[in-house]
Design an enzyme around this catalytic site. Sequence first.
Site: not given
Length: 628
Positions: A2, A50, A74, A361
């Site tokens: 967000c 959002r 987050g 990642s």
Amino acid sequence: MCGIAGIFHPATPKPVDPARLVAMADAMAHRGPDGAGVWTAPGIGLAHRRLSIIDVAGSPQPMQDGDLVVSYNGEIYNYKALRAELAATGAMFRTDGDTEVLLHGWRKWGEGLLDRLTGMFAFALWDGTAQTLFLARDRFGVKPLHYAQLTDGSIAFASELKGLLAHPLLRREPDIRAVEDFMALGYVPDDACLITGVHKLPAGHFLPLRRGKPLTVPRQWWDIDFSRRARGSAADLADELLQRMRAAVTSRMVSDVPLGAFLSGGVDSSAVVALMAEASGQAVKTCTIGFNETDHDESAYAAQIAQRFATDHRARTVASDDFDLIGRLAAAFDEPFADASALATWQVCALARETVTVALSGDGADEALAGYRRYKFQAAEERARSLIPSALRRPLFGGLGRLWPKADWAPRPLRFKTTLLALADDGAEAYARSVGVTTPAIRGRLFSDAARRALGGHRAEERYVDAMRDAPARDAIDRAQYADIKHWLPGDILTKVDRTSMDVSLEAREPLLDHELVQFCASLPASMRLRRGEGKWLMKRALRRHLPDDILHRRKMGFVTPVSAWFRGPLADEAQRLARSPTLADTGWFDMPAIERLAADHRAGRAEHGRTLWQLAMLDRSLVRLFP
């Protein structure tokens, strides 16, 4: 993922214009295309954009519970455990997501809430009873948060600088010290900003703002500690490392939208994919970017891992000279950002976004487990320094270094001038220079006399020197890793991943930056992180049953972008244009004939200045946007 923004009047509860909040949030619409919200009360306003990941149909923001309101960016990976703990003490939850945990957690634990959170986050929480705005950022700085005091005395904050720029009362005055920092490091670090008066909340810090009180300074709530050492055999510690990695990966696979992974074929991303495949009941979605030049292409290694773990793999080959993205990257980063691997990172994010909304990642392992080659050189140089007293070492190696010819074209082990000068210095000074892009000597030639006076002795490398000298550490590798975690990781690596992924509305997660995992790595003996010149030694040992040797022990490549070749080929005209740039000239910061000589020497092959030219190109484009 967000975007958040807000305005707070600390002196008097003046009304907050909702239209300004909307403008600030809409400037970051790419961070949250799925929804928007604004909340205001006397003297305070919060806004939110959002990207729906958890509790897709619920959890709108800003979210209110009585006198508490939060706007949050987050993911809290342990939110279910925290919900259960809070519910057991009487908390009543109305949603199924992680946002509401912040509200009930604040009511129960106050600032102690932060220590209980596992995840990546930046949030603003308004406590109406205490008349306090609480800004907080995660331990490593995965998620960004900028703030500034405006001309009317209010405090404005936003996830990205462009959110603050949307406020008409933000003064746009450049800070020459940030230009020095950028030219030295290739990015504007988290303790600086190109716009005077704008601050970035440091990683692992919070900022409490109370009505009727002056603006305070951020307070640190977490730090990595390299001073303690784990005990145990290599086999036992490898088993523990693998278990911690497995838990970190699994916790980050929770999602209500399609999830996948970046797969380069290197050790880190391959490890993440291997552990995802182990935990998943269906094929993991993976993607990789290949290049049309063999020297830069890792797609064959990625295909090998995809086949080994039967992933749903997608690959795309792009031109290694695809510099048409320069303008888009300048817009995405706001401040100048000269890590050229951002081009490839943006491309792999765009490819991933075609099929998933969340991608894991492998970022973080190099910093946690000494994976960069520079740690190898730092360790060797420190051993050499220890053999000769500094009173002899400095004149001996310094004299030889000044006499030795430059050899920019050679691999670092053969660049004896650089090595000799490094040996003449102490370890902190030498390492600070080694992580830089443009040397102090070249910066000195490029800056004008007026710029040098304005800098007043400010030196970009000093932050690295200070971090290494003050590090909670035992040896040279500890100190180098600590400094990188404090500066390089949030300023370069995490900024790159956040801006490129968010630009295409993709959430990137870094399981290898789980804070308990990284703290465990920091406690490992240095010889288990770096052994016989090989970084991530214990991690590779732990993964022997999961990954083949040609993946574990092949030379690290990374997303290499051949900027030096560009400025001698397709971007040769760009190099010439920089020397005539009215934007750079009008700043008064640069000796423009010096830029022209630098560009000419590079094009002719007399010197290697490709990365410095790339810095100047990105600075030129950013200045046009920031100071129109």
